[in-house]
Design a protein around this motif. Structure first.
Motif, PDB file in Angstrom:
ATOM      1  N   GLU A 232     -94.099  10.714  97.348  1.00 49.30           N
ATOM      2  CA  GLU A 232     -93.821  11.905  98.156  1.00 49.30           C
ATOM      3  C   GLU A 232     -94.439  11.707  99.529  1.00 49.30           C
ATOM      4  OE1 GLU A 232     -93.404  15.995  95.763  1.00 49.30           O
ATOM      5  OE2 GLU A 232     -95.420  15.148  95.633  1.00 49.30           O
ATOM      6  N   GLY A 258     -85.987  13.731  96.918  1.00 48.44           N
ATOM      7  CA  GLY A 258     -86.284  15.129  96.587  1.00 48.44           C
ATOM      8  C   GLY A 258     -85.294  16.043  97.269  1.00 48.44           C
ATOM      9  N   SER A 265     -90.842  15.858 100.482  1.00 45.96           N
ATOM     10  CA  SER A 265     -89.802  14.888 100.135  1.00 45.96           C
ATOM     11  C   SER A 265     -89.079  14.393 101.384  1.00 45.96           C
ATOM     12  CB  SER A 265     -88.789  15.501  99.163  1.00 45.96           C
ATOM     13  OG  SER A 265     -89.355  15.663  97.883  1.00 45.96           O
ATOM     14  N   CYS A 268     -89.583  10.644 102.248  1.00 44.53           N
ATOM     15  CA  CYS A 268     -88.878   9.767 101.308  1.00 44.53           C
ATOM     16  C   CYS A 268     -87.373   9.809 101.539  1.00 44.53           C
ATOM     17  CB  CYS A 268     -89.196  10.185  99.868  1.00 44.53           C
ATOM     18  SG  CYS A 268     -90.884   9.842  99.356  1.00 44.53           S
ATOM     19  N   ASN A 269     -86.844  11.013 101.717  1.00 42.60           N
ATOM     20  CA  ASN A 269     -85.408  11.143 101.963  1.00 42.60           C
ATOM     21  C   ASN A 269     -84.994  10.401 103.234  1.00 42.60           C
ATOM     22  OD1 ASN A 269     -85.163  12.707  99.682  1.00 42.60           O
ATOM     23  ND2 ASN A 269     -85.200  14.652 100.770  1.00 42.60           N
TER      24      ASN A 269
END
Length: 368
Positions: A232, A258, A265, A268-269
């Motif tokens: 995350e 996420g 998130s 990460c995205n």
């Protein structure tokens, strides 16, 4: 490495304008750390990229005093210095030009094991991130990988506690000297960490957990392993720096996706969207993409297939389904057997080790 050579390497580290890249140039030119201080300035100045500003203070006796004092500290505390040209220096890190010439270790550490994963993420871990960490370690534990992280709040300590609970070697890469633990709240985990794993740092005992040290140590976390996983992360943060460094070092990077509305998130995205990381929802995907071979973990005496293998209820359900329906992808198996993805993935992994199923290209599985 001999005591004089370690002290000479420490002395190079003590000189303000000589970083790891320049130190390696000097050592390569002269043949050893001690030889650097036995050479003449005019010879050293002929090295490409080395000037008088860089070498200012090279022969200053105060740096030798500092090096000798630090050597006494690591010898007294049982800290192992690992020199970048020695066999015990981490294999993957050796290939990073800016890796430290000395890496200090404390605990029961073997970093030259083949399977090493760095796991990083936000200090503000959510329930979603915690659940993923637990499931990931449960799935990957049969392969006995080393888990490297920063021993910080959030994702770091969550993944490392999960690794310890399952008997995996886990390494905390610290942003300060090995004479202290930061954050102090995690000191209670240090002893257990050192029983199987421990701590590494490039920093001396005089170094405190300053912000720039955390950024500097990120290159070690990225370089020491085969792959980096970001669990995350917000839109900005140290985890994204580590991911970028892993890409620079030509290592695989994975990120857990996420919801677009989730603050932790977003990072990460973005990594996935920008094709800087593989999308990861289970350990099975990492195992597949890294090409880890489960057969290497089997005892050679047990290669022949057993005639009678005990399966629990979940394993029997999956095995019967695969026997009846042939080759299937993980998602289909999970849906048909009414199991969560992470549970299906870890069960398939265990069944593969028992020799009753096998993975196929295209992320398919079939009964044997």
């Amino acid at each position: 490495m001999t005591e004089p050579e370690i002290i000479a390497a420490l002395r190079l580290q003590a000189i303000p304008n000589i970083g790891d890249v320049t130190a390696k140039k000097l050592i390569a030119h002269c043949g050893s750390p001690t030889a650097v201080f036995e050479d003449k300035m005019q010879h050293l100045l002929k090295i490409d990229g080395v000037g008088t500003f860089t070498l200012n203070g090279l022969f200053d006796a105060s740096h030798l005093d500092e090096a000798e004092a630090e050597y006494e500290f690591i010898a007294k505390e049982g800290i192992s210095p690992s020199y970048f040209m020695d066999e015990d220096y981490p294999h993957y890190l050796k290939h990073c030009m800016d890796a430290p010439i000395l890496l200090f270790q404390r605990g029961d550490i073997n970093l030259n094991q083949k399977r090493i994963i760095s796991v990083v993420g936000t200090r503000n871990i959510t329930n979603y991130g915690s659940a993923f960490c637990e499931a990931f370690i449960e799935e990957i534990a049969p392969l006995d990988p080393i888990i490297v992280s920063g021993f910080a709040y959030g994702v770091d300590i969550t993944i490392q506690k999960a690794a310890m609970d399952r008997g995996l070697q886990t390494i905390g890469c610290l942003a300060h000297g090995l004479n202290q633990i930061y954050p102090k709240a995690h000191k209670k985990y240090a002893s257990k960490m050192e029983q199987k794993g421990g701590f590494i740092s490039e920093f001396w005992s005089s170094s405190n957990p300053d912000r720039e040290n955390f950024l500097k140590r990120n290159r070690i976390i990225a370089g020491i392993s085969e792959a980096t996983l970001v669990v995350e992360s917000a839109e900005k943060g140290g985890s994204l720096v580590t991911a970028d460094l892993a890409n620079v070092y030509n290592r695989e990077v994975f990120a857990v996706p996420g919801r677009y509305s989730d603050k932790f998130s977003k990072g990460c995205n973005d990594l996935i969207k920008q094709q800087k990381a593989h999308l990861l929802t289970s350990a099975a995907e990492l195992i597949y993409l890294l090409g880890w071979d489960l057969e290497e973990k089997k005892d050679e005496s047990a290669v022949q297939k057993q005639l009678f293998i005990e399966l629990d209820e979940t394993e029997q359900s999956i095995y019967s389904y695969l026997q009846l329906n042939g080759k299937q992808v993980l998602d289909t198996v999970a849906l048909a057997c009414n199991l969560p993805i992470f549970k299906t993935s870890s069960t398939l992994l265990g069944m593969e080790m028992k020799g009753v199923i096998r993975p196929l290209p295209g992320k398919l599985f079939e009964a044997i």
